[in-house]
Write an enzyme that holds these catalytic residues in place. Sequence first.
Site, short mmCIF file in Angstrom:
data_model
loop_
_atom_site.label_atom_id
_atom_site.label_comp_id
_atom_site.label_asym_id
_atom_site.label_seq_id
_atom_site.Cartn_x
_atom_site.Cartn_y
_atom_site.Cartn_z
N ASP A 70 0.84 -1.20 0.00
CA ASP A 70 0.00 0.00 0.00
C ASP A 70 0.87 1.25 0.00
O ASP A 70 2.07 1.20 0.33
CB ASP A 70 -0.91 -0.01 1.25
CG ASP A 70 -2.14 0.87 1.08
OD1 ASP A 70 -2.25 1.58 0.06
OD2 ASP A 70 -3.00 0.86 1.99
N ALA A 82 1.33 5.51 1.18
CA ALA A 82 1.20 6.26 2.44
C ALA A 82 1.30 7.75 2.13
O ALA A 82 1.79 8.14 1.06
CB ALA A 82 2.29 5.84 3.43
N GLU A 99 -7.76 -0.55 5.33
CA GLU A 99 -6.31 -0.70 5.12
C GLU A 99 -5.65 -1.22 6.39
O GLU A 99 -4.85 -2.14 6.36
CB GLU A 99 -5.70 0.65 4.71
CG GLU A 99 -6.10 1.09 3.31
CD GLU A 99 -5.64 2.50 2.96
OE1 GLU A 99 -5.56 2.79 1.76
OE2 GLU A 99 -5.39 3.32 3.86
O1 LIG Z 1 -3.87 5.89 2.45
C1 LIG Z 1 -4.21 5.90 1.30
C2 LIG Z 1 -5.62 5.81 0.89
O2 LIG Z 1 -6.49 5.79 1.99
C3 LIG Z 1 -3.19 5.95 0.20
O3 LIG Z 1 -2.45 4.77 0.23
C4 LIG Z 1 -2.28 7.13 0.40
O4 LIG Z 1 -3.08 8.30 0.40
C5 LIG Z 1 -1.23 7.23 -0.70
O5 LIG Z 1 -1.84 7.42 -1.94
P1 LIG Z 1 -1.02 7.73 -3.26
O6 LIG Z 1 -0.21 6.51 -3.56
O7 LIG Z 1 -2.06 8.04 -4.30
O8 LIG Z 1 -0.15 8.93 -2.97
#
Ligand SMILES: O=C(CO)[C@H](O)[C@H](O)COP(=O)(O)O
EC number: 5.3.1.6
Length: 229
Positions: free
Chosen positions: A85, A87, A107
């Site tokens: 994921d 962040a 998440e």
């Molecule tokens: O926590 C999140 C969603 O709830 C995302 O993982 C976080 O905002 C990062 O997103 P991105 O990769 O688009 O910058």
Amino acid sequence: MNVEDMKKAVAKEALRYIEDDMVIGLGTGSTTAYFIQFLSEKIQKGELEEIYGVPTSYQAKILAMEYGVPVVSLDQVDAIDVAVDGADEVDPNLNLIKGRGAALTMEKIIEYRAGTFIVLVDETKLVDYLCQKMPVPIEVIPAAWKAILEELSIFNAEAELRMGKKKDGPVVTENGNFIIDAKFQRIEDPLDMEIELNTIPGVVENGIFADIADIVLVGTKEGVKKMER
Ligand SMILES: O=C(CO)[C@H](O)[C@H](O)COP(=O)(O)O
């Protein structure tokens, strides 16, 4: 290398941790979207077999379905081998702020339970301490939003109810709740703060992910760097 290239680079790098017969937690956001795409390409080429994704959001589920990554729910699996994921902030101890996409509760449910939790960020997400740039998203029961907003003043937080962009009124999460974005001055002890926020009645979950990430892959202009616990 621009930020988009950095996201792609870390998403590719994360594939190194994926093997046949794995159940993978699929995160939410633009960086994880690349990971889901690249994962699907490996599956289509026959380079990975028996892969199942557990999505953390409708975004992840829809992307996985579009790309042909088999999807299962958390209650259909015995364990999650790896979760991947993005962040919003990463501190030097691998503590995170997550939840810009309002998917923080699912998440955390999935990533807390993963054998290995891999975080994908570009270098703009690295901070000296949490809340340096971004607020902490807090998912709350709708009836409690105003009371919680006032209670957050104890922490000297600048807090606001998150409003929809292409929807009138507040953002409603996939669990039917509201999101409060709370900008604290500086989070000295992320674990302590994460636990304390969750003791406020009406708080469902908050976006501090302390002591959960195992590996952070950081996209930089010089290439991908690895931070490890
Ligand atoms: O926590 C999140 C969603 O709830 C995302 O993982 C976080 O905002 C990062 O997103 P991105 O990769 O688009 O910058």
